[in-house]
Structure formats: C-alpha cells, structure tokens
Scaffold this active site. Sequence first.
Site, PDB file in Angstrom:
ATOM      1  CG  ASP A   1      -1.555   1.211   1.586  1.00 10.15           C
ATOM      2  OD1 ASP A   1      -2.452   1.592   0.822  1.00 10.15           O
ATOM      3  OD2 ASP A   1      -1.220   1.843   2.610  1.00 10.15           O
TER       4      ASP A   1
ATOM      5  CG  ASP B   1      -2.120   2.549   6.166  1.00 13.68           C
ATOM      6  OD1 ASP B   1      -2.597   2.121   5.101  1.00 13.68           O
ATOM      7  OD2 ASP B   1      -2.260   3.730   6.535  1.00 13.68           O
TER       8      ASP B   1
ATOM      9  CG  ASP C   1      -1.679   7.786   0.440  1.00 14.33           C
ATOM     10  OD1 ASP C   1      -1.400   8.984   0.503  1.00 14.33           O
ATOM     11  OD2 ASP C   1      -2.010   7.217  -0.619  1.00 14.33           O
TER      12      ASP C   1
HETATM   13  O1  LIG Z   1      -5.576   7.778  -1.172  1.00  7.85           O
HETATM   14  C1  LIG Z   1      -5.989   7.346  -0.086  1.00  7.85           C
HETATM   15  O2  LIG Z   1      -6.950   7.844   0.530  1.00  7.85           O
HETATM   16  C2  LIG Z   1      -5.321   6.159   0.556  1.00  7.85           C
HETATM   17  O3  LIG Z   1      -4.384   5.541  -0.259  1.00  7.85           O
HETATM   18  P1  LIG Z   1      -3.720   4.132   0.172  1.00  7.85           P
HETATM   19  O4  LIG Z   1      -4.636   3.086  -0.391  1.00  7.85           O
HETATM   20  O5  LIG Z   1      -2.381   4.181  -0.533  1.00  7.85           O
HETATM   21  O6  LIG Z   1      -3.591   4.095   1.646  1.00  7.85           O
HETATM   22 MG   LIG Z   2      -2.797   3.208   3.316  1.00  8.02          MG
END
Ligand SMILES: O=C(O)COP(=O)(O)O
Ligand SMILES: [Mg+2]
Length: 241
Positions: A27, A190, A29
């Site tokens: 993942d 996360d 963020d």
């Molecule tokens: O863009 C987002 O809200 C979260 O992105 P992610 O899936 O990389 O945690």
């Molecule tokens: Mg994330």
Amino acid sequence: MNHSSSSNTASADKTVSPIAIKVIMIDLDGTLLDTAEDLALSANLMLKDLGMPEQSTATIRSYIGKGIQKLVKRTLTGQLDAEPDAALFGKALPIYEQHYANNLSVNTRPYPGVVDGIQALQQAGYRLACITNKAEAFTIPLLQATGLFEKFEIVLSGDSLPKKKPDPMPLIHICKHFDAQPHEVLLIGDSLNDAIAAKAAGCHVFCVPYGYNEGRDVYELDCDAIVDTLLDASKLVKRVA
Ligand SMILES: O=C(O)COP(=O)(O)O
Ligand SMILES: [Mg+2]
C-alpha cells in the site's frame, strides 16, 4: 513486533513459521510514504481558497484512506461519511487536485525501513506490486519523486480499475498478472481497507502500526501480523518458486 496466524494480533506473541509467498503488494499512503503533511497542506490551501476555516493535520490524517474524492468530502463536511453540497464539492475538488499536484512531495518521505525492506524483498526474489486508493495522476509522480517507482513491476491506483480497496478487485488483478494463487500473495498495508480487501481476495495481510487507518487503532484489524517496518515484514515470509 507482534505476529500471529490468527486475527488476534494484539495479544499474539508466539513464533510462527514464515509464510510461503511469491508476490508482495504494498500500500502507498501510510505504508510506503508518509503523505499526511502534504495531503493536509493541500486540503488547507483548498479551504483557504473557499473561505473556510483550516483544520489540523491530525484531523485531515484521519480522513485519508478512501481516495482523494472522499478526502475532499470529509474535509468539507468534517465527517467521515457525509455528502457535502454538490456545487461546493464540484468547486472544491479541482482546487484540491491543483494544490496537491503542486505540493505532492514537499514533506512526503518513505517511512523508516521502507527502502531497506524493499531492497531485502527484491534480493529475495519476490515480485513487487504497489496498490493504492490514491488517484493515478498523483501516484505515479509521487513514486517517481521518492525514488520508489522502479521498484514495482506493476502499480495499481484507485482509478486504475472500476473498483478500489476494500473491494478485492485490484488484488485479484495482481494475482492474475503474476499467475499466482491468492495464498501465495501478501499485502502489506496500514488500514481496514487493506485488511478487508486481502481477506476477500484470499491473500495474506500484514499491517504496519505507523500509518493512518482513518483514525482507528491498527490492532483492531484482522490481519496475519502487525509488523513494525517493511524490513521486519521481510523476515516473516519465505519465497516460493
Ligand atoms: O488515497 C488514499 O486515501 C489512501 O491511499 P492508500 O490506499 O495508498 O492508503
Ligand atoms: Mg494506506
């Protein structure tokens, strides 16, 4: 580090055999990159342009997880699931996108253990993919700016396919791309989105405790292990051919 093969990760403290894995999906963020400061900076620039009061980084951090559109809706309403006025949202979204495009990597950095962890996983021969709910227009330049883009054989963003996490669609796409069975594939994430998507796809899932999870405790998540860093994750898996 706590790890277990059950859902009760919080109390787990037993040694488990490494999981046999071929493909690792990571993942973005809150797992690879600490993007919260720049997402919050852009949200506050948007609020300023709209004549609305600024919000704390901690508040905006809890809005991260379900993509940019949801982040803007949450910032406008101050609630996780409320719908803002349609005209206000229509005005706000392009303003937000412009500010975020201009501020993608002002404060955004890989978390500790990310660069070392990816190197260890590459050396061990895992096929690597990145799966994020972030829109592709931001994902690709951000991975390039932080030197991570070349590390992944495939990158799937929130708008690459018709559905994004917590739907299993992007994970199933990755399994097919690498001709791997879901049980040979691990997602490291996360948030609840990652845990739900992985379980629905039949993949393994590890969670890091330093990310966002929409303001909730990562130890509530149904994942196979909580790993302090990606480098720690590399020690809990073994490569299958
Ligand atoms: O863009 C987002 O809200 C979260 O992105 P992610 O899936 O990389 O945690
Ligand atoms: Mg994330």
